[in-house]
Design a protein around this motif. Structure first.
Motif: not given
Ligand code: NAP
Length: 260
Positions: A175-195, A209-212
């Motif tokens: 989670e911590a690395a993912e959060r840093a990535l999302l923040e660093g890249e200014g991500i506004e939406a994620i598209v994923a599978k419900n794996s 945590a980031l309300a994305i």
């Protein structure tokens, strides 16, 4: 034989291989260029549909097949169920339960990639795509967004949209690395599978945590079969099936009644 391509398949293979009387083979599609090392002998490249798989089961005298493929590997799961029924061998699925939304999640579901691309909307957004490189084509229809695309192997050819960047990565992602990535890249939406499972949940927790917002593509329907939801359950079902004489192959209704 375990149909794999997932962490759970690898872990289950190791557990079953530890049984003194059991020879385990793991089957992979052969898509990943450098698959991680597996604890049992591996076959790779597919069987040529349900009929090919049935032939393989008969030729190898396989007693039990476990479909531990990814929840979105719909074709392989359908082939496996059909071949198991035709050959009469023991069969069950190991399926990770889907993630469920919790307070703070901003989820939306989409029937498929095209619906997810449409759900991103008309206004340009910075989008994190974690779908697997063979499922990116629908996003050609939404070229206004700026994409960050993560996959195990390189996306070749690259997606023909004006702004796409690529990230190679193989889970687990914390989670911590993912959060840093999302923040660093200014991500506004994620598209994923419900794996389901923990290996790729980090981005979901970080998004919360980031309300994305997260657009999750619906899981495909699975064929009807006996089903384990955890490694422990799968190990118990395998032990039970292998303890029975071959003629008493595990059938879905019988297994469902036993509740294992
Ligand atoms: P799919 O569309 O359901 O299957 C397409 C074809 O690939 C099958 O008909 C089969 O070929 C072959 N195949 C798939 N899984 C196989 C396996 N475990 N062993 C032997 N052949 C296999 O599959 P997919 O969604 O492309 O997934 C391919 C592999 O990647 C699977 O092993 C899956 O567990 C893994 N994976 C998939 C995802 C995902 O999001 N879909 C994510 C992570 C890992 P034949 O008909 O010739 O037998």
């Amino acid at each position: 034989m375990i149909l794999g391509g997932t962490l759970e398949a690898r872990l289950l293979a190791a557990r079953l291989a530890a049984r003194p009387d059991t020879a385990v083979t793991l089957s992979l599609a052969g898509r990943t260029r450098r698959p991680v090392r597996q604890p049992v002998p591996v076959i790779s490249g597919g069987f040529g549909g349900a009929a090919g798989l049935e032939k393989h089961l008969r030729r190898t005298g396989t007693r039990l097949m476990i479909d531990a493929t990814h929840p979105y590997a719909a074709r392989m799961s359908a082939n496996a169920a059909a071949a198991a029924a035709a050959s009469g061998i023991g069969f069950f699925q190991l399926v990770r339960p889907a993630w469920q939304p919790v307070a703070g999640d901003r989820w939306q579901t989409a029937a498929d990639g095209a619906a997810a691309a449409a759900a991103l909307g008309a206004a340009p957004r910075r989008v994190f795509l974690t779908l697997g490189r063979q499922e990116l084509a629908p996003f050609l229809a939404a070229p206004q967004h700026r994409y960050l695309i993560r996959s195990v192997d390189p996306v070749e050819p690259p997606l023909a949209v004006p702004e796409a960047r690529y990230l190679l990565g193989r889970g687990p992602f914390d989670e911590a690395a993912e959060r840093a990535l999302l923040e660093g890249e200014g991500i506004e939406a994620i598209v994923a599978k419900n794996s389901g499972g923990t290996a790729s949940y980090g981005k979901i927790a970080a998004a919360r945590a980031l309300a994305i917002p997260v657009i999750l593509i619906d899981r495909p329907a699975l064929p009807d079969a006996a089903r384990a939801a955890s490694l422990e359950e799968a190990e118990a079902m395998a032990a039970h099936a292998l303890a029975s004489p071959p003629a008493a192959a595990l059938s879905a209704p019988a297994a469902a009644k036993r509740g294992v």
